[in-house]
Motif scaffolding. Structure first.
Motif, PDB file in Angstrom:
ATOM      1  N   LYS A 157       0.829  -1.202   0.000  1.00  0.00           N
ATOM      2  CA  LYS A 157       0.000   0.000   0.000  1.00  0.00           C
ATOM      3  C   LYS A 157       0.867   1.258   0.000  1.00  0.00           C
ATOM      4  CE  LYS A 157      -3.932  -2.134   2.383  1.00  0.00           C
ATOM      5  NZ  LYS A 157      -4.807  -2.109   3.593  1.00  0.00           N
ATOM      6  N   THR A 158       2.005   1.190   0.687  1.00  0.00           N
ATOM      7  CA  THR A 158       2.918   2.338   0.695  1.00  0.00           C
ATOM      8  C   THR A 158       3.436   2.624  -0.708  1.00  0.00           C
ATOM      9  OG1 THR A 158       3.601   1.793   2.951  1.00  0.00           O
ATOM     10  CG2 THR A 158       5.043   3.259   1.689  1.00  0.00           C
ATOM     11  N   SER A 159       3.767   1.572  -1.445  1.00  0.00           N
ATOM     12  CA  SER A 159       4.251   1.743  -2.816  1.00  0.00           C
ATOM     13  C   SER A 159       3.191   2.372  -3.706  1.00  0.00           C
ATOM     14  CB  SER A 159       4.687   0.396  -3.396  1.00  0.00           C
ATOM     15  OG  SER A 159       5.759  -0.149  -2.671  1.00  0.00           O
ATOM     16  N   VAL A 160       1.951   1.923  -3.535  1.00  0.00           N
ATOM     17  CA  VAL A 160       0.850   2.493  -4.329  1.00  0.00           C
ATOM     18  C   VAL A 160       0.710   3.981  -4.022  1.00  0.00           C
ATOM     19  CG1 VAL A 160      -1.630   2.450  -4.746  1.00  0.00           C
ATOM     20  CG2 VAL A 160      -0.371   0.306  -4.509  1.00  0.00           C
ATOM     21  N   ALA A 161       0.726   4.320  -2.737  1.00  0.00           N
ATOM     22  CA  ALA A 161       0.570   5.725  -2.340  1.00  0.00           C
ATOM     23  C   ALA A 161       1.703   6.583  -2.888  1.00  0.00           C
ATOM     24  CB  ALA A 161       0.512   5.829  -0.820  1.00  0.00           C
ATOM     25  N   LEU A 162       2.925   6.075  -2.830  1.00  0.00           N
ATOM     26  CA  LEU A 162       4.068   6.835  -3.335  1.00  0.00           C
ATOM     27  C   LEU A 162       4.016   6.977  -4.853  1.00  0.00           C
ATOM     28  CD1 LEU A 162       6.961   5.432  -1.112  1.00  0.00           C
ATOM     29  CD2 LEU A 162       5.970   7.730  -1.049  1.00  0.00           C
ATOM     30  N   MET A 163       3.585   5.936  -5.546  1.00  0.00           N
ATOM     31  CA  MET A 163       3.482   6.018  -6.999  1.00  0.00           C
ATOM     32  C   MET A 163       2.463   7.076  -7.411  1.00  0.00           C
ATOM     33  SD  MET A 163       2.437   3.075  -9.795  1.00  0.00           S
ATOM     34  CE  MET A 163       0.726   3.042  -9.235  1.00  0.00           C
ATOM     35  N   VAL A 164       1.284   7.059  -6.792  1.00  0.00           N
ATOM     36  CA  VAL A 164       0.236   8.025  -7.129  1.00  0.00           C
ATOM     37  C   VAL A 164       0.675   9.441  -6.760  1.00  0.00           C
ATOM     38  CG1 VAL A 164      -2.134   8.721  -6.649  1.00  0.00           C
ATOM     39  CG2 VAL A 164      -1.582   6.298  -6.925  1.00  0.00           C
ATOM     40  N   SER A 165       1.248   9.596  -5.560  1.00  0.00           N
ATOM     41  CA  SER A 165       1.695  10.924  -5.131  1.00  0.00           C
ATOM     42  C   SER A 165       2.797  11.456  -6.037  1.00  0.00           C
ATOM     43  CB  SER A 165       2.204  10.862  -3.686  1.00  0.00           C
ATOM     44  OG  SER A 165       1.184  10.410  -2.816  1.00  0.00           O
ATOM     45  N   GLY A 166       3.750  10.586  -6.393  1.00  0.00           N
ATOM     46  CA  GLY A 166       4.828  11.003  -7.281  1.00  0.00           C
ATOM     47  C   GLY A 166       4.321  11.430  -8.639  1.00  0.00           C
ATOM     48  N   ALA A 167       3.348  10.680  -9.170  1.00  0.00           N
ATOM     49  CA  ALA A 167       2.783  11.032 -10.472  1.00  0.00           C
ATOM     50  C   ALA A 167       2.069  12.377 -10.414  1.00  0.00           C
ATOM     51  CB  ALA A 167       1.824   9.937 -10.932  1.00  0.00           C
ATOM     52  N   MET A 168       1.273  12.598  -9.365  1.00  0.00           N
ATOM     53  CA  MET A 168       0.519  13.849  -9.254  1.00  0.00           C
ATOM     54  C   MET A 168       1.440  15.056  -9.086  1.00  0.00           C
ATOM     55  SD  MET A 168      -2.651  12.582  -6.844  1.00  0.00           S
ATOM     56  CE  MET A 168      -3.386  14.204  -6.786  1.00  0.00           C
ATOM     57  N   LEU A 169       2.479  14.916  -8.266  1.00  0.00           N
ATOM     58  CA  LEU A 169       3.388  16.040  -8.027  1.00  0.00           C
ATOM     59  C   LEU A 169       4.233  16.330  -9.263  1.00  0.00           C
ATOM     60  CD1 LEU A 169       4.518  15.206  -4.388  1.00  0.00           C
ATOM     61  CD2 LEU A 169       3.093  17.130  -5.120  1.00  0.00           C
ATOM     62  N   ALA A 170       4.701  15.287  -9.936  1.00  0.00           N
ATOM     63  CA  ALA A 170       5.484  15.497 -11.154  1.00  0.00           C
ATOM     64  C   ALA A 170       4.631  16.135 -12.242  1.00  0.00           C
ATOM     65  CB  ALA A 170       6.058  14.169 -11.637  1.00  0.00           C
ATOM     66  N   TYR A 171       3.359  15.767 -12.274  1.00  0.00           N
ATOM     67  CA  TYR A 171       2.441  16.336 -13.270  1.00  0.00           C
ATOM     68  C   TYR A 171       2.132  17.799 -12.948  1.00  0.00           C
ATOM     69  CZ  TYR A 171      -1.729  16.803 -16.194  1.00  0.00           C
ATOM     70  OH  TYR A 171      -2.643  17.219 -17.118  1.00  0.00           O
TER      71      TYR A 171
END
Length: 410
Positions: A157-171
């Motif tokens: 779940k931590t990996s999922v949260a980091l992936m989504v957060s990273g995508a949103m911030l990079a975008y």
């Protein structure tokens, strides 16, 4: 009188060295295939590396490739170039790594140099028509790469949260410095979970070799001093590109606006239409997008009236300047990376780095799509490319070749 028996059988050859050389030659052939067929920038290159270097040849595992890619994104420079040279380093040491760099960059640099020499005879509308279908196809490659990375590294779940957060911030924050900061932040978050990992009792001592770092810094300082005091354009071009290659994170998409500001708006080495024509061409070229530097270096040398030989020199110094910094830096890190990973804190941080890396590729998928016209044709091409790559029956170069042919016909 006894005579000593002499054996006529030659001593056995060292088959290990021969096997290593043969494997190195095969690897260089595979690199040449990638250099001639990998379109679409670093994220798309990664998809093809998965298919050829991991799934087919098994030079390394998927986790190792993702890890190397994340490591290369932390340091400045062309990430796909650094990744493939780092693989060469692991397989055969520095000699194979430098040969890998040469084989990887030569086709794209050659193509872009030839285009620059003949830019006066190219019709810009022809260039636009040629790449109109290649661009959405390349985005399909990026989406496939994002899917493959997520499939391999997202398990908690931590990996999922980091992936989504990273995508949103990079975008949301499209700045070069954001990418390495996000990767480091992701690694820091999961590093606190190091106590859950088993402890390694006998660690190899951490030995940092500073030679490549000193080489990078020394060349940077020397190029800056010579570039400031000399009036010879090739020296100044090398300094310009070496400086940009030392400071740019995020690949060719980030490099392009910086080069436009310096070489078009400030120094006026080439015109805006020439710059945009070359930028369109490099998107249709296989191999590293940093080969765009050879195009600019070739056109910049027109100011010297040195003819074709002078323009070829401009392409050479620009290519060396843009590719060398990232190579020196990744060779500095890769030498002690395996020792550094022995520490539980470092190993735990890889979960976050890999997860954020997957998020960055997903963000790149949408960011690269925005400049394209939002038409049904482009959406169909992106989706079709993604599905064809999942099907894994049609070679990547066939897909790109079909896009090029369609651009010529339609």
């Amino acid at each position: 009188m006894e005579t000593e028996e002499v054996s006529l059988v030659p001593p056995p050859r060292r088959s290990g060295n021969r096997t290593k050389r043969v494997r190195g030659i095969i690897f260089l052939k595979d690199v040449a295939v990638l250099a001639l067929t990998s379109f679409g920038g670093p994220q798309a290159h990664l998809a093809m590396m998965f298919r050829l270097l991991v799934d087919k040849r098994r030079y390394l595992t998927s986790a190792e490739l993702v890890e190397l890619t994340a490591l290369c994104q932390i340091v400045p420079g062309p990430s796909s170039t650094q990744t493939i040279t780092a693989i060469g380093f692991r397989l055969g040491g520095p000699n194979l790594a430098y040969l890998t760099l040469l084989v990887w960059m030569t086709p794209a640099v050659t193509f872009m140099t030839v285009f620059a020499l003949s830019i006066s005879y190219l019709d810009p509308s022809l260039v636009a028509r040629l790449v109109q279908f290649v661009q959405p196809i390349a985005i399909g490659f990026v989406a496939y790469s994002a899917y493959k990375i997520a499939e391999k590294v997202i398990h908690t779940k931590t990996s999922v949260a980091l992936m989504v957060s990273g995508a949103m911030l990079a975008y949301s924050f499209q700045l070069p410095a954001v990418l390495p900061l996000l990767l480091l932040a992701g690694g820091l978050i999961t590093a606190f979970r190091y106590s859950k990992l088993p402890q390694i009792e006998q660690k190899q001592p951490l030995r940092v070799e500073w030679a490549n770092f000193a080489l990078w810094l020394g060349v940077l300082i020397a190029a800056a001093v010579l570039g400031h005091y000399t009036r010879w354009l090739p020296v100044r071009l090398f300094e310009n590109f070496y400086r940009n290659g030392s400071l740019v994170f995020g690949g060719g998409q980030v490099l392009a606006p910086l080069l436009f500001a310096e070489f078009v708006e400030f120094k006026r080495y080439l015109t805006a239409p020439e710059f945009l024509s070359g930028l369109g061409l490099v998107q249709a070229m296989p191999g590293p997008n940093f080969s765009f530097a050879s195009y600019i270096g070739t056109l910049a040398m027109r100011r010297e009236d040195a003819g074709v030989s002078g323009q070829l020199l401009g392409a050479l110094v620009a290519s060396a300047g843009i590719f060398l910094p990232g190579t020196f830096l990744i060779f500095f890190l890769i030498r002690f990376w395996d020792q550094l990973k022995q520490y539980r804190v470092v190993k735990a941080s890889l979960e976050g780095i890999n997860a954020v890396s997957a998020g960055l590729v997903w963000a790149a998928t949408f960011l690269l799509y925005h400049p394209l016209p939002d038409t049904p044709v482009n959406l169909i091409l992106v989706a079709s490319t993604f599905l064809l790559l999942l099907w894994n029956k049609i070679p990547s170069y066939v897909i790109i070749g079909a896009g090029l042919v369609a651009g010529i016909l339609f």
